[in-house]
Write a protein that holds these residues in place. Structure first.
Motif, PDB file in Angstrom:
ATOM      1  N   LYS A  85       0.825  -1.183   0.000  1.00 47.65           N
ATOM      2  CA  LYS A  85       0.000   0.000   0.000  1.00 47.65           C
ATOM      3  C   LYS A  85       0.871   1.248   0.000  1.00 47.65           C
ATOM      4  CE  LYS A  85      -4.031  -1.968   2.344  1.00 47.65           C
ATOM      5  NZ  LYS A  85      -4.926  -1.839   3.521  1.00 47.65           N
ATOM      6  N   GLU A  86       0.315   2.332  -0.576  1.00 47.74           N
ATOM      7  CA  GLU A  86       1.052   3.584  -0.604  1.00 47.74           C
ATOM      8  C   GLU A  86       1.248   4.148   0.802  1.00 47.74           C
ATOM      9  OE1 GLU A  86       1.423   4.099  -4.880  1.00 47.74           O
ATOM     10  OE2 GLU A  86       2.251   5.203  -3.205  1.00 47.74           O
ATOM     11  N   VAL A  87       0.218   4.036   1.626  1.00 48.72           N
ATOM     12  CA  VAL A  87       0.231   4.595   2.976  1.00 48.72           C
ATOM     13  C   VAL A  87      -0.235   3.513   3.950  1.00 48.72           C
ATOM     14  CG1 VAL A  87      -0.652   6.401   4.480  1.00 48.72           C
ATOM     15  CG2 VAL A  87      -0.285   6.884   2.059  1.00 48.72           C
ATOM     16  N   GLU A  88       0.557   3.274   4.977  1.00 53.84           N
ATOM     17  CA  GLU A  88       0.247   2.227   5.949  1.00 53.84           C
ATOM     18  C   GLU A  88       0.010   2.835   7.326  1.00 53.84           C
ATOM     19  OE1 GLU A  88       1.310  -1.564   3.698  1.00 53.84           O
ATOM     20  OE2 GLU A  88       0.090  -1.103   5.454  1.00 53.84           O
ATOM     21  N   GLN A  89      -1.063   2.381   7.958  1.00 52.55           N
ATOM     22  CA  GLN A  89      -1.358   2.769   9.329  1.00 52.55           C
ATOM     23  C   GLN A  89      -1.810   1.549  10.093  1.00 52.55           C
ATOM     24  OE1 GLN A  89      -4.203   6.279   8.009  1.00 52.55           O
ATOM     25  NE2 GLN A  89      -3.627   6.574  10.156  1.00 52.55           N
ATOM     26  N   ASN A  90      -1.523   1.529  11.378  1.00 51.83           N
ATOM     27  CA  ASN A  90      -2.058   0.498  12.249  1.00 51.83           C
ATOM     28  C   ASN A  90      -3.536   0.805  12.472  1.00 51.83           C
ATOM     29  OD1 ASN A  90      -2.849  -1.042  14.531  1.00 51.83           O
ATOM     30  ND2 ASN A  90      -0.704  -1.214  15.143  1.00 51.83           N
ATOM     31  N   SER A  91      -4.393  -0.192  12.257  1.00 51.26           N
ATOM     32  CA  SER A  91      -5.833   0.069  12.328  1.00 51.26           C
ATOM     33  C   SER A  91      -6.338   0.298  13.749  1.00 51.26           C
ATOM     34  CB  SER A  91      -6.598  -1.084  11.686  1.00 51.26           C
ATOM     35  OG  SER A  91      -6.353  -2.279  12.383  1.00 51.26           O
ATOM     36  N   GLY A  92      -5.554  -0.160  14.743  1.00 51.50           N
ATOM     37  CA  GLY A  92      -5.967   0.031  16.129  1.00 51.50           C
ATOM     38  C   GLY A  92      -7.005  -1.008  16.532  1.00 51.50           C
ATOM     39  N   PRO A  93      -7.839  -0.723  17.536  1.00 54.74           N
ATOM     40  CA  PRO A  93      -7.940   0.580  18.193  1.00 54.74           C
ATOM     41  C   PRO A  93      -6.789   0.869  19.154  1.00 54.74           C
ATOM     42  CG  PRO A  93      -9.455  -0.959  19.218  1.00 54.74           C
ATOM     43  CD  PRO A  93      -8.823  -1.683  18.048  1.00 54.74           C
ATOM     44  N   LEU A  94      -6.458   2.162  19.229  1.00 56.67           N
ATOM     45  CA  LEU A  94      -5.496   2.651  20.184  1.00 56.67           C
ATOM     46  C   LEU A  94      -6.286   3.264  21.334  1.00 56.67           C
ATOM     47  CD1 LEU A  94      -2.600   3.504  21.000  1.00 56.67           C
ATOM     48  CD2 LEU A  94      -2.979   5.618  19.701  1.00 56.67           C
ATOM     49  N   CYS A 102      -4.190   9.201   7.750  1.00 60.46           N
ATOM     50  CA  CYS A 102      -2.949   9.803   7.257  1.00 60.46           C
ATOM     51  C   CYS A 102      -3.046   9.876   5.735  1.00 60.46           C
ATOM     52  CB  CYS A 102      -1.778   8.924   7.682  1.00 60.46           C
ATOM     53  SG  CYS A 102      -0.168   9.395   7.012  1.00 60.46           S
ATOM     54  N   ALA A 103      -2.600  10.970   5.149  1.00 58.84           N
ATOM     55  CA  ALA A 103      -2.635  11.108   3.697  1.00 58.84           C
ATOM     56  C   ALA A 103      -1.336  11.749   3.223  1.00 58.84           C
ATOM     57  CB  ALA A 103      -3.828  11.958   3.262  1.00 58.84           C
ATOM     58  N   VAL A 104      -0.909  11.353   2.030  1.00 58.92           N
ATOM     59  CA  VAL A 104       0.266  11.969   1.423  1.00 58.92           C
ATOM     60  C   VAL A 104      -0.110  12.375   0.007  1.00 58.92           C
ATOM     61  CG1 VAL A 104       1.794  10.530   2.814  1.00 58.92           C
ATOM     62  CG2 VAL A 104       1.269   9.854   0.485  1.00 58.92           C
ATOM     63  N   SER A 105       0.556  13.374  -0.518  1.00 59.06           N
ATOM     64  CA  SER A 105       0.270  13.786  -1.887  1.00 59.06           C
ATOM     65  C   SER A 105       1.557  14.039  -2.645  1.00 59.06           C
ATOM     66  CB  SER A 105      -0.619  15.027  -1.922  1.00 59.06           C
ATOM     67  OG  SER A 105       0.124  16.171  -1.611  1.00 59.06           O
ATOM     68  N   ASN A 106       1.438  13.854  -3.956  1.00 55.55           N
ATOM     69  CA  ASN A 106       2.543  14.095  -4.867  1.00 55.55           C
ATOM     70  C   ASN A 106       1.945  14.711  -6.120  1.00 55.55           C
ATOM     71  OD1 ASN A 106       4.862  14.150  -6.345  1.00 55.55           O
ATOM     72  ND2 ASN A 106       5.262  11.954  -6.255  1.00 55.55           N
ATOM     73  N   PHE A 107       2.044  16.027  -6.225  1.00 53.65           N
ATOM     74  CA  PHE A 107       1.536  16.742  -7.386  1.00 53.65           C
ATOM     75  C   PHE A 107       0.088  16.385  -7.719  1.00 53.65           C
ATOM     76  CE2 PHE A 107       5.336  18.921  -8.336  1.00 53.65           C
ATOM     77  CZ  PHE A 107       6.378  18.079  -8.029  1.00 53.65           C
ATOM     78  N   ASN A 108      -0.784  16.693  -6.806  1.00 57.00           N
ATOM     79  CA  ASN A 108      -2.240  16.598  -6.973  1.00 57.00           C
ATOM     80  C   ASN A 108      -2.803  15.192  -6.873  1.00 57.00           C
ATOM     81  OD1 ASN A 108      -2.076  19.358  -7.518  1.00 57.00           O
ATOM     82  ND2 ASN A 108      -1.973  18.998  -9.704  1.00 57.00           N
ATOM     83  N   LYS A 109      -1.976  14.182  -6.646  1.00 59.67           N
ATOM     84  CA  LYS A 109      -2.504  12.853  -6.373  1.00 59.67           C
ATOM     85  C   LYS A 109      -2.384  12.596  -4.872  1.00 59.67           C
ATOM     86  CE  LYS A 109      -3.749   9.867  -8.578  1.00 59.67           C
ATOM     87  NZ  LYS A 109      -3.108   8.899  -9.488  1.00 59.67           N
ATOM     88  N   PHE A 110      -3.497  12.222  -4.270  1.00 58.99           N
ATOM     89  CA  PHE A 110      -3.554  12.000  -2.830  1.00 58.99           C
ATOM     90  C   PHE A 110      -3.714  10.510  -2.551  1.00 58.99           C
ATOM     91  CE2 PHE A 110      -4.032  16.269  -0.976  1.00 58.99           C
ATOM     92  CZ  PHE A 110      -4.221  17.004  -2.121  1.00 58.99           C
ATOM     93  N   TYR A 111      -3.028  10.035  -1.530  1.00 59.41           N
ATOM     94  CA  TYR A 111      -3.127   8.636  -1.111  1.00 59.41           C
ATOM     95  C   TYR A 111      -3.426   8.609   0.373  1.00 59.41           C
ATOM     96  CZ  TYR A 111      -0.829   8.000  -5.573  1.00 59.41           C
ATOM     97  OH  TYR A 111      -0.520   8.041  -6.907  1.00 59.41           O
ATOM     98  N   PHE A 112      -4.411   7.786   0.735  1.00 53.54           N
ATOM     99  CA  PHE A 112      -4.874   7.740   2.120  1.00 53.54           C
ATOM    100  C   PHE A 112      -4.585   6.386   2.744  1.00 53.54           C
ATOM    101  CE2 PHE A 112      -7.390  11.600   2.657  1.00 53.54           C
ATOM    102  CZ  PHE A 112      -7.478  12.033   1.347  1.00 53.54           C
ATOM    103  N   GLY A 113      -4.220   6.409   4.018  1.00 55.48           N
ATOM    104  CA  GLY A 113      -4.176   5.180   4.784  1.00 55.48           C
ATOM    105  C   GLY A 113      -5.583   4.764   5.183  1.00 55.48           C
TER     106      GLY A 113
END
Lengths: 109, 114
Positions: free
Chosen positions: A2-11, A89-100
């Motif tokens: 995956k482009e963006v990884e997050q722990n799903s939790g719950p925390l 969490c989200a990251v972008s690279n020139f108008n493309k956004f990727y979400f965890g």
């Protein structure tokens, strides 16, 4: 991968504690980094954005970015029950956004 | 009162029916996006548009169509070809701060199949 990884939790954290949410990303060309808060059944709400390495503070929230490690984190100080939500969490690279997929945070009174 | 509006809040689709979700913004943002959110899967990009009269497919465009005739509006049509349309649909728009786009979301439309 995956482009963006997050722990799903719950925390789960007690009220008044510091909640630490983490995120890693795969694209080294990513330019901008975001944290959104999403309450159940609602749309995501932007709470922090960061573009440069280091820390950015806004009230009880601190975003931390380490581009060398491809790592973004969000610290929530003095956590409140109203902070209970899913954090995207989200990251972008020139108008493309990727979400965890998000980390669910529970703040217990 | 500036922002992004989506309508309706809930939408019910019958088998074989096309339905259109509305998204309007008065933020003067150039770029607009449609995402689909399923439980536990995060946001998946359906279509996006950087300027009027131009749009690009995202990761899951099959069974969907869009138009961008005005800067303020970016409607999404869920066609009968989309076999599993039940999801939470989110429209977003973004402001360009010189390669530092920041994206904001509308309130969402929840689509259910009858």
């Amino acid at each position: 991968q995956k482009e963006v990884e997050q722990n799903s939790g719950p925390l789960s954290v007690p009220e008044g504690a510091i909640a630490s949410l983490n995120c890693t990303y795969s694209d080294r060309g990513s330019q901008s980094f975001f944290w959104y808060r999403q309450y159940s059944g609602k749309s995501p709400e932007l709470i922090m954005f960061i573009y440069s390495n280091g820390d950015k503070e806004d009230g009880r929230f601190t975003a931390q970015l380490n581009k060398a490690s491809q790592y973004v984190s969000l610290l929530i100080r003095d956590s409140q029950p109203s902070d209970s939500a899913t954090y995207l969490c989200a990251v972008s690279n020139f108008n493309k956004f990727y979400f965890g997929s998000g980390t669910k945070l529970n703040v217990k009174p | 009162d500036g922002g992004i509006t989506q309508s309706p809040k809930y939408l019910f689709r019958k088998e074989g029916q096309n339905v259109t979700l509305s998204c309007e913004q008065n933020l003067n943002h150039d770029a607009m996006y449609w995402y689909r959110q399923d439980p536990g899967q995060g946001l998946r990009l359906i279509y996006y548009s950087q300027i009027v009269n131009d749009f690009q497919k995202g990761d899951i465009a099959e069974g969907y169509s869009v138009s961008r005739e005005k800067k303020e509006s970016f409607p999404l049509t869920v066609t009968s070809a989309q076999k599993n349309p039940t999801a939470f649909y989110l429209c977003a728009s973004s402001i360009d701060r010189g390669n530092q786009e920041t994206q904001y979301f509308g309130p969402g439309t929840r689509l259910l199949v009858l």
